[in-house]
Each structure stands twice: as structure tokens, then as C-alpha cells.
Scaffold this motif. Structure first.
Motif, PDB file in Angstrom:
ATOM      1  N   ALA A  92       0.834  -1.203   0.000  1.00 19.80           N
ATOM      2  CA  ALA A  92       0.000   0.000   0.000  1.00 19.80           C
ATOM      3  C   ALA A  92       0.866   1.249   0.000  1.00 19.80           C
ATOM      4  CB  ALA A  92      -0.909  -0.018   1.229  1.00 19.80           C
ATOM      5  N   ALA A  93       0.325   2.320  -0.575  1.00 18.37           N
ATOM      6  CA  ALA A  93       1.043   3.596  -0.619  1.00 18.37           C
ATOM      7  C   ALA A  93       0.066   4.729  -0.339  1.00 18.37           C
ATOM      8  CB  ALA A  93       1.691   3.790  -1.989  1.00 18.37           C
ATOM      9  N   GLY A  94       0.477   5.650   0.523  1.00 24.09           N
ATOM     10  CA  GLY A  94      -0.351   6.802   0.850  1.00 24.09           C
ATOM     11  C   GLY A  94       0.365   8.093   0.509  1.00 24.09           C
ATOM     12  N   THR A  95      -0.383   9.092   0.099  1.00 19.85           N
ATOM     13  CA  THR A  95       0.174  10.401  -0.216  1.00 19.85           C
ATOM     14  C   THR A  95      -0.307  11.412   0.819  1.00 19.85           C
ATOM     15  OG1 THR A  95       0.198   9.904  -2.580  1.00 19.85           O
ATOM     16  CG2 THR A  95       0.314  12.232  -1.955  1.00 19.85           C
ATOM     17  N   VAL A 115      -3.419 -11.296  -4.791  1.00 14.52           N
ATOM     18  CA  VAL A 115      -4.163 -12.396  -4.187  1.00 14.52           C
ATOM     19  C   VAL A 115      -3.987 -13.643  -5.025  1.00 14.52           C
ATOM     20  CG1 VAL A 115      -6.475 -13.175  -3.533  1.00 14.52           C
ATOM     21  CG2 VAL A 115      -5.861 -10.750  -3.307  1.00 14.52           C
ATOM     22  N   THR A 116      -3.730 -14.742  -4.353  1.00 10.81           N
ATOM     23  CA  THR A 116      -3.638 -16.025  -5.056  1.00 10.81           C
ATOM     24  C   THR A 116      -4.803 -16.905  -4.619  1.00 10.81           C
ATOM     25  OG1 THR A 116      -1.229 -15.847  -5.099  1.00 10.81           O
ATOM     26  CG2 THR A 116      -2.169 -18.021  -5.566  1.00 10.81           C
ATOM     27  N   VAL A 117      -5.560 -17.374  -5.611  1.00 13.64           N
ATOM     28  CA  VAL A 117      -6.679 -18.295  -5.384  1.00 13.64           C
ATOM     29  C   VAL A 117      -6.319 -19.649  -5.986  1.00 13.64           C
ATOM     30  CG1 VAL A 117      -8.405 -16.440  -5.319  1.00 13.64           C
ATOM     31  CG2 VAL A 117      -7.868 -17.541  -7.495  1.00 13.64           C
ATOM     32  N   ILE A 118      -7.103 -20.681  -5.659  1.00 13.49           N
ATOM     33  CA  ILE A 118      -6.712 -22.036  -6.088  1.00 13.49           C
ATOM     34  C   ILE A 118      -7.252 -22.450  -7.445  1.00 13.49           C
ATOM     35  CG2 ILE A 118      -6.450 -22.832  -3.713  1.00 13.49           C
ATOM     36  CD1 ILE A 118      -9.091 -24.462  -4.198  1.00 13.49           C
ATOM     37  N   ARG A 127     -11.880 -10.800  -7.748  1.00 12.13           N
ATOM     38  CA  ARG A 127     -11.632  -9.388  -8.077  1.00 12.13           C
ATOM     39  C   ARG A 127     -12.798  -8.519  -7.580  1.00 12.13           C
ATOM     40  NH1 ARG A 127      -7.917  -8.129 -11.247  1.00 12.13           N
ATOM     41  NH2 ARG A 127      -8.008  -9.996 -12.531  1.00 12.13           N
ATOM     42  N   GLU A 128     -14.031  -8.961  -7.800  1.00  6.97           N
ATOM     43  CA  GLU A 128     -15.217  -8.195  -7.396  1.00  6.97           C
ATOM     44  C   GLU A 128     -15.286  -7.985  -5.886  1.00  6.97           C
ATOM     45  OE1 GLU A 128     -18.128  -9.890 -10.961  1.00  6.97           O
ATOM     46  OE2 GLU A 128     -18.332 -10.675  -8.918  1.00  6.97           O
ATOM     47  N   PRO A 151      -6.095  -4.459  -7.534  1.00  7.07           N
ATOM     48  CA  PRO A 151      -5.789  -5.854  -7.227  1.00  7.07           C
ATOM     49  C   PRO A 151      -5.219  -6.627  -8.420  1.00  7.07           C
ATOM     50  CG  PRO A 151      -8.150  -5.594  -7.531  1.00  7.07           C
ATOM     51  CD  PRO A 151      -7.531  -4.211  -7.626  1.00  7.07           C
ATOM     52  N   THR A 152      -4.409  -7.580  -8.078  1.00  6.77           N
ATOM     53  CA  THR A 152      -3.915  -8.568  -9.015  1.00  6.77           C
ATOM     54  C   THR A 152      -4.343  -9.919  -8.463  1.00  6.77           C
ATOM     55  OG1 THR A 152      -1.993  -7.218  -9.575  1.00  6.77           O
ATOM     56  CG2 THR A 152      -1.859  -9.586 -10.094  1.00  6.77           C
TER      57      THR A 152
END
Length: 156
Positions: A92-95, A115-118, A127-128, A151-152
């Protein structure tokens, strides 16, 4: 039905170098964060504010709180939806925008969860669920600026 929860912390300033706050540079920003039943944290301000860069600071805590709250809601929602997550990481990055009149404020935070799913069939729903997690996040709901999510989703 509303439920109220109270969170308490103790902050103890440890930065008096002998003359207190006689001058802006005369004192250290060091302090201890204490929460009952948990390990004490040695803290300071960010180094740009004359703090000790090796210690945690409020700005780090703020960004981390947004990231962690989102992750915990996300994992909860995935479990409820049958989406099996086997790994989750977020950078995460905040400004923070400094303002000579008001001091400053955060103007944005971007979460970048990986995130890794099976199973590939879980990718779309996985993703949703980031949108749903954002809506439920206590910390995000307390902010007055937008929090972005990028997200990835990977398959193990």
C-alpha cells in the motif's frame, strides 16, 4: 442495530532531552505506544519531521491500518463466497499533502493487493470482492478521501 466498541491506547513521550520543548529541535519525537496485553512499540515521527526513521510513525500506521482492514474484510468475504485464497500480499502507498495553514492531510491511499486463489474460475469473483471489502472496511469508512484498489489475482 448498532454496536459500539471502544479501543484504548497509551502514548508516552520519551523524547525529553533535558530541556523539554524549549525549541523545535530541542526534543526527540520518540514515544512508546502501549496497548494492554500487547507488546509495546517504540515510535517516533517520520524522519522528514525530525523523527527516528528506524521507528514506526503515525503515517505508517495509518496506511497499514487501511491495508490490514481491507485484507481482513476481503478474506472474510472470500471465505463466505467460497473463494479459496491461499496467499495475500499488499504493498500500500499513501500520499500526505503538507499545508502551511492546516498542517497537512492524506489525500490518497492506493492498495495493491496480490491475491492467489486455487482455481481460475474464482478470479472474477475474487476481483469483485475487493469492492465489497472496501465498502465494509471500518478504517476506509472513516476517511474523507478516496482509497484506490489495484488488485492482481493469481492462480496457484
Amino acid at each position: 442495530m448498532s454496536k459500539e466498541h471502544i479501543y484504548t491506547t497509551n502514548i508516552e513521550w520519551t523524547g525529553n532531552k533535558g530541556s523539554g520543548t524549549t525549541d523545535y529541535l530541542a526534543y526527540s519525537r520518540d514515544h512508546i505506544l502501549q496497548i494492554d496485553g500487547k507488546a509495546d512499540l517504540q515510535c517516533s515521527s517520520d524522519s522528514i519531521f525530525h523523527g527516528d526513521k528506524s521507528k514506526h510513525n503515525p503515517e505508517d500506521f495509518f496506511v497499514a491500518a487501511l491495508s490490514a482492514c481491507h485484507m481482513l474484510w476481503y478474506l472474510h468475504l472470500c471465505a463466505d463466497a467460497g473463494i479459496i485464497v491461499v496467499d495475500y500480499k499488499d504493498q500500500a502507498a499513501g500520499t500526505l499533502l503538507l499545508d502551511s495553514v492546516n498542517g497537512g492531510r492524506f489525500v490518497s491511499v492506493t492498495l495493491n493487493p496480490v491475491v492467489t486463489v486455487i482455481n481460475e474460475s474464482m478470479i472474477t469473483r475474487a476481483r469483485e470482492l475487493h469492492n465489497d471489502a472496501h465498502k465494509k472496511c471500518f478504517i476506509a469508512n472513516s476517511c474523507n478521501f478516496p482509497i484506490q484498489h489495484k488488485p492482481t489475482i493469481l492462480v496457484s
